[in-house]
Design a protein around this motif. Structure first.
Motif, short mmCIF file in Angstrom:
data_model
loop_
_atom_site.label_atom_id
_atom_site.label_comp_id
_atom_site.label_asym_id
_atom_site.label_seq_id
_atom_site.Cartn_x
_atom_site.Cartn_y
_atom_site.Cartn_z
N GLY A 131 5.35 -25.11 38.71
CA GLY A 131 4.38 -24.42 37.88
C GLY A 131 3.19 -24.01 38.72
O GLY A 131 3.23 -24.05 39.96
N ARG B 270 3.33 -25.25 33.29
CA ARG B 270 4.73 -25.43 33.69
C ARG B 270 5.48 -24.10 33.64
O ARG B 270 5.29 -23.32 32.71
CB ARG B 270 5.43 -26.43 32.78
N ALA B 271 6.31 -23.87 34.62
CA ALA B 271 7.18 -22.69 34.60
C ALA B 271 8.32 -22.95 33.62
O ALA B 271 9.06 -23.93 33.77
CB ALA B 271 7.72 -22.40 35.99
N TYR C 53 12.60 -19.79 35.26
CA TYR C 53 12.64 -19.91 36.71
C TYR C 53 14.09 -20.00 37.15
O TYR C 53 15.01 -20.14 36.34
CB TYR C 53 11.88 -21.16 37.16
N PHE D 179 9.98 -18.64 41.24
CA PHE D 179 9.37 -18.03 40.07
C PHE D 179 10.07 -16.71 39.77
O PHE D 179 10.66 -16.09 40.65
CB PHE D 179 7.89 -17.75 40.32
N THR E 161 8.50 -15.76 34.28
CA THR E 161 7.57 -16.86 34.51
C THR E 161 6.14 -16.34 34.54
O THR E 161 5.26 -16.86 33.86
CB THR E 161 7.87 -17.54 35.86
N TRP E 162 5.92 -15.33 35.34
CA TRP E 162 4.56 -14.82 35.50
C TRP E 162 4.04 -14.18 34.22
O TRP E 162 2.86 -14.31 33.89
CB TRP E 162 4.52 -13.83 36.64
N PHE F 201 2.85 -17.05 32.16
CA PHE F 201 1.59 -17.56 32.70
C PHE F 201 0.43 -16.67 32.28
O PHE F 201 -0.65 -17.15 31.91
CB PHE F 201 1.64 -17.62 34.23
N TRP G 181 0.03 -23.75 43.49
CA TRP G 181 1.25 -24.02 42.72
C TRP G 181 1.76 -25.40 43.06
O TRP G 181 1.33 -26.05 44.03
CB TRP G 181 2.30 -22.96 43.00
N HIS H 91 5.58 -27.89 42.86
CA HIS H 91 7.01 -27.96 42.56
C HIS H 91 7.54 -29.31 43.04
O HIS H 91 6.85 -30.05 43.74
CB HIS H 91 7.78 -26.79 43.18
#
Length: 218
Positions: A66, A89-90, A93, A102, A106-107, A110, A126, A128
């Motif tokens: 994320g 959180r993503a 993905y 990503f 995802t973006w 966000f 970020w 992970h």
């Protein structure tokens, strides 16, 4: 890889002047690890860290991740520091046991989530996971850092939920460029939560098993 991610225009502004959490009597601050004098001071909100740890534990079969939200500031001596106040959180993905990417979806999510948050919460890096792989930045991880989180104060957090290790990475010189792991970071919370804060950091450092552990959601 570059065709699969679109992070928009990177903002480049001079950091604002702000009082560091460890110099603010409103907060309790505990170091996690051993931050070195030449490390970029990184301050992580207790609840944000707890959420990322819970996310890391929620599925140890693949990598998760994320973005980090907060601010990049300067103290009264013009020393840079980073505050991580929240994390997203993503949900969309691409991941395997050894990689995390990503995506456009995802973006987009966000962006929607950030629109509902205070404007001063900016993306500052970020995070992970590396389930049972250890804490390091792979070639793909470094690519993401260099191309999408390339401001001087941007950082990356890697969590290995299986080995119980975690670490931040900062630029070793001018950004973007080589990165290095910091010796540690700082966790902060309201001064009224000092005991809870100390217990969580002790747990992360394998010194104590507190009663309230980070738990996966769902």
């Amino acid at each position: 890889m570059a065709d699969e991610i679109e992070f928009g225009q990177v903002e480049s502004v001079r950091p604002q002047r702000r009082l560091r959490p460890d110099r603010n009597p409103q907060y309790a601050v505990v170091p996690c690890g051993a931050p070195a004098q030449d490390d970029l001071p990184i301050f992580v909100d207790l609840d944000a860290l707890r959420d990322m740890e819970a996310h890391a534990l929620s599925d140890t079969r693949v990598e998760l991740g994320g973005v980090l939200l907060g601010g990049q500031y300067e103290d009264e001596q013009n020393g840079p520091f980073v505050v991580i106040a929240d994390a997203l959180r993503a949900r969309h993905y691409e991941s395997t046991p050894g990689s995390f990417k990503f995506t456009h979806e995802t973006w987009a999510e966000f962006t929607r989530q950030r629109a509902e948050m205070p404007a001063d919460l900016q993306i500052v890096g970020w995070y992970h996971t590396h389930p049972n792989w250890g804490v390091f930045l792979s070639e793909l991880d470094r690519f993401i850092c260099e191309h999408f989180f390339g401001r001087p104060g941007d950082v990356a957090l890697v969590i290995d939920p299986c080995q119980g290790d975690r670490g931040f990475f900062q630029w070793a010189g001018p950004a973007p460029g080589p990165t290095r792991r910091t010796g540690g970071f700082y966790v902060f919370a309201s001064r009224h939560r000092a005991v809870e804060l100390s217990c969580l950091v002790a747990y992360l450092e394998n010194r104590l098993m507190p009663s309230h552990l980070p738990r996966p959601e769902g």
